[in-house]
Design a protein around this motif. Structure first.
Motif, short mmCIF file in Angstrom:
data_model
loop_
_atom_site.label_atom_id
_atom_site.label_comp_id
_atom_site.label_asym_id
_atom_site.label_seq_id
_atom_site.Cartn_x
_atom_site.Cartn_y
_atom_site.Cartn_z
N ASP A 285 -14.08 -1.62 -9.19
CA ASP A 285 -13.05 -2.56 -9.62
C ASP A 285 -12.05 -1.81 -10.49
O ASP A 285 -12.30 -1.54 -11.67
CB ASP A 285 -13.68 -3.72 -10.40
CG ASP A 285 -12.71 -4.86 -10.65
OD1 ASP A 285 -11.51 -4.58 -10.86
OD2 ASP A 285 -13.13 -6.02 -10.62
N ALA A 286 -10.89 -1.46 -9.92
CA ALA A 286 -9.90 -0.65 -10.63
C ALA A 286 -9.37 -1.35 -11.87
O ALA A 286 -8.96 -0.70 -12.84
CB ALA A 286 -8.75 -0.30 -9.70
N ARG A 287 -9.37 -2.68 -11.87
CA ARG A 287 -8.85 -3.42 -13.02
C ARG A 287 -9.72 -3.19 -14.25
O ARG A 287 -9.23 -2.89 -15.35
CB ARG A 287 -8.78 -4.90 -12.69
CG ARG A 287 -7.88 -5.22 -11.49
CD ARG A 287 -8.15 -6.59 -10.92
NE ARG A 287 -9.52 -6.72 -10.40
CZ ARG A 287 -9.97 -7.77 -9.74
NH1 ARG A 287 -9.14 -8.79 -9.50
NH2 ARG A 287 -11.20 -7.82 -9.30
N THR B 92 -18.45 0.44 -11.39
CA THR B 92 -17.28 0.30 -12.26
C THR B 92 -17.51 0.91 -13.63
O THR B 92 -16.65 1.62 -14.17
CB THR B 92 -16.91 -1.19 -12.40
OG1 THR B 92 -16.57 -1.71 -11.12
CG2 THR B 92 -15.74 -1.37 -13.35
N SER C 110 -8.88 8.65 -2.01
CA SER C 110 -7.91 9.22 -2.95
C SER C 110 -7.40 10.58 -2.49
O SER C 110 -7.01 11.41 -3.31
CB SER C 110 -8.49 9.31 -4.37
OG SER C 110 -9.69 10.04 -4.40
N GLY D 223 -3.37 -7.41 -9.80
CA GLY D 223 -4.65 -7.79 -9.21
C GLY D 223 -5.56 -8.55 -10.16
O GLY D 223 -6.64 -9.01 -9.76
N ARG E 122 0.08 -2.20 -9.58
CA ARG E 122 -1.04 -2.36 -8.64
C ARG E 122 -2.27 -2.91 -9.35
O ARG E 122 -2.97 -3.80 -8.86
CB ARG E 122 -1.35 -1.02 -7.99
CG ARG E 122 -2.60 -0.97 -7.14
CD ARG E 122 -2.33 -1.45 -5.75
NE ARG E 122 -3.49 -1.21 -4.88
CZ ARG E 122 -3.45 -1.30 -3.56
NH1 ARG E 122 -2.33 -1.62 -2.95
NH2 ARG E 122 -4.52 -1.09 -2.84
N ILE E 123 -2.53 -2.39 -10.53
CA ILE E 123 -3.70 -2.82 -11.30
C ILE E 123 -3.47 -4.20 -11.90
O ILE E 123 -4.27 -5.12 -11.75
CB ILE E 123 -4.01 -1.81 -12.43
CG1 ILE E 123 -4.36 -0.44 -11.84
CG2 ILE E 123 -5.16 -2.32 -13.31
CD1 ILE E 123 -4.33 0.67 -12.87
N GLU F 260 -10.79 2.96 -7.36
CA GLU F 260 -10.42 1.97 -6.35
C GLU F 260 -10.71 2.50 -4.95
O GLU F 260 -11.21 1.77 -4.09
CB GLU F 260 -8.94 1.61 -6.46
CG GLU F 260 -8.53 0.54 -5.46
CD GLU F 260 -7.08 0.13 -5.61
OE1 GLU F 260 -6.79 -1.07 -5.53
OE2 GLU F 260 -6.24 1.03 -5.81
N ARG G 150 0.81 -1.21 0.00
CA ARG G 150 0.00 0.00 0.00
C ARG G 150 0.85 1.27 0.00
O ARG G 150 0.50 2.25 -0.67
CB ARG G 150 -0.93 0.00 1.22
CG ARG G 150 -1.82 1.23 1.33
CD ARG G 150 -2.82 1.08 2.45
NE ARG G 150 -3.65 2.28 2.60
CZ ARG G 150 -3.36 3.30 3.40
NH1 ARG G 150 -2.25 3.24 4.17
NH2 ARG G 150 -4.15 4.34 3.49
N TYR H 210 2.00 2.66 -3.35
CA TYR H 210 0.83 3.08 -4.11
C TYR H 210 0.33 4.45 -3.64
O TYR H 210 -0.02 5.30 -4.45
CB TYR H 210 -0.27 2.03 -3.97
CG TYR H 210 -1.50 2.32 -4.81
CD1 TYR H 210 -1.40 2.43 -6.20
CD2 TYR H 210 -2.75 2.45 -4.23
CE1 TYR H 210 -2.52 2.67 -6.97
CE2 TYR H 210 -3.88 2.69 -4.99
CZ TYR H 210 -3.75 2.80 -6.36
OH TYR H 210 -4.87 3.05 -7.11
N VAL I 9 -8.83 5.91 -12.38
CA VAL I 9 -8.53 4.57 -11.86
C VAL I 9 -8.23 4.63 -10.37
O VAL I 9 -8.73 3.82 -9.58
CB VAL I 9 -7.33 3.96 -12.63
CG1 VAL I 9 -6.86 2.67 -11.97
CG2 VAL I 9 -7.71 3.70 -14.08
#
Length: 356
Positions: free
Chosen positions: A135-137, A112, A204, A246, A242-243, A130, A51, A54, A126
């Motif tokens: 879902d950031a992906r 999302t 954020s 995951g 990070r993305i 998150e 974390r 990030y 993004v």
């Protein structure tokens, strides 16, 4: 064993980023690490970015974004503020509707789709998605698919409009000599973002705090925080990892199945923005290429490069792009929550609920 996996990820990242960079692909610095992370994750690599890196990466993104608030932004905005606000709010409303439809049609889970269609800075969306539970992906998949589509379309339009090739790539000085007047504000914003990111629960906040303070400093002409290219590359690598790390096979398959719907939403939003460009031409008296670049939905940095190498009103283009970005940044969280709650009520009303 973990060290070997990180070394492998680094080598894959350098190779992927270098290949995309040579192809002049927009957002290569982020897409390369993200692709490397996805490949390693799908091949069984069980590592994840902690974390702390990030959070620190978010502070750099916030400082970098703050540079968009240039001193000439306010006079340009005030000269045509009703038109700018109308165009920006119409774009946000259209993107929100598309995201809501993606959720209602079970293409994307919960908020999302709304984050993925938001026409702001892709990296910022993004990060914020998150932090707000999306879902950031999948958001990253949607956002960067649009960045590529918008960049290609804008490049082609500018090329045929001018009758010559306008480059969308600039030479980068990776290790510039330190400039203390711009380095000191960057350090201050970095510390501010870290304090907010580690010390509060603001979603954020590590990005938004330096973005707001740095934007105010730049807008007033007091100081500008220049982010060195090497630091920006490291930041994008951290966010991309990070993305990418995951991703799972289920998420990758879902992204692939959703691609037709995602591309449809991209084309719909680009078409809507094209209509807005026509309205701007009629009302503001600017040329069509200026209006088109000003309304392009996303990829503000890429649009800036294209506009800088084209015969357009650069101030008009960047003012509308910047105003939209900052409005989207602050309006996206409440809009996502509102539209998701509306969609949820409709789902409970008789369609069986969202399967995600």
């Amino acid at each position: 064993m973990q060290a070997k996996k990180w070394l492998l990820l680094t080598v894959m990242t350098v190779a992927a980023t270098a290949a995309l960079w040579r192809m002049h692909l927009p957002a290569a610095l982020l897409i390369g690490p993200m692709l490397a992370g996805i490949v390693l994750a799908l091949c069984g690599g069980d590592i994840a970015l902690p974390r702390a890196p990030y959070i620190l990466a978010q502070t750099v993104v916030g400082a970098f974004i703050s540079r968009a608030a240039t001193p000439d932004l306010l006079p340009s905005f005030l000269s045509r503020w009703p038109l700018f606000l109308a165009v920006v709010l119409a774009t946000i409303a259209a993107s929100g509707l598309l995201g809501w439809l993606l959720y209602r049609r079970y293409v994307m889970p919960e908020t999302t789709g709304i984050w993925g269609t938001s026409p702001g800075g892709a990296t910022a969306m993004v990060v914020m998605a998150e932090a707000n539970g999306a879902d950031a992906r999948l958001v990253a998949f949607m956002q960067y698919s649009r960045v590529i589509c918008v960049a290609l379309a804008a490049s082609l339009v500018a090329h045929f409009w001018q009758g010559r090739g306008g480059s969308v790539w600039l030479d980068v000085v990776w290790f510039p000599a330190p400039q203390w007047p711009s380095l000191l504000p960057l350090i201050g914003l970095f510390v501010l973002g870290a304090l907010v990111g580690f010390g509060t629960r603001v979603p954020s906040g590590a990005m938004l705090a330096p973005m707001a303070v740095g934007g105010a400093l730049h807008l007033s002409g007091v100081a500008i925080a220049e982010v060195p290219a090497w630091l920006l590359a490291a930041t994008y690598a951290a966010i991309g990892w990070r993305i990418g790390l995951g991703f799972t096979r289920r998420v990758a398959l879902h992204a692939a199945r959703s691609l037709p719907a995602i591309l449809g939403s991209i084309v719909a939003l680009m078409s809507f923005c094209g209509v807005l460009a026509w309205v701007i031409v009629r009302l503001a008296g600017v040329d069509a290429l200026t209006a088109y670049l000003a309304t392009c939905p996303g990829g503000m940095d890429t649009v800036a490069i294209i506009a800088a190498t084209s015969p357009v009103d650069l101030s008009f283009v960047m003012t509308l792009q910047t105003v939209r970005f900052f409005l989207v940044t602050f309006l996206a969280p409440p809009m996502a929550r509102f539209l998701a709650s509306r969609a949820e009520r409709h789902s409970h009303g008789g369609s069986g609920g969202n399967p995600f």
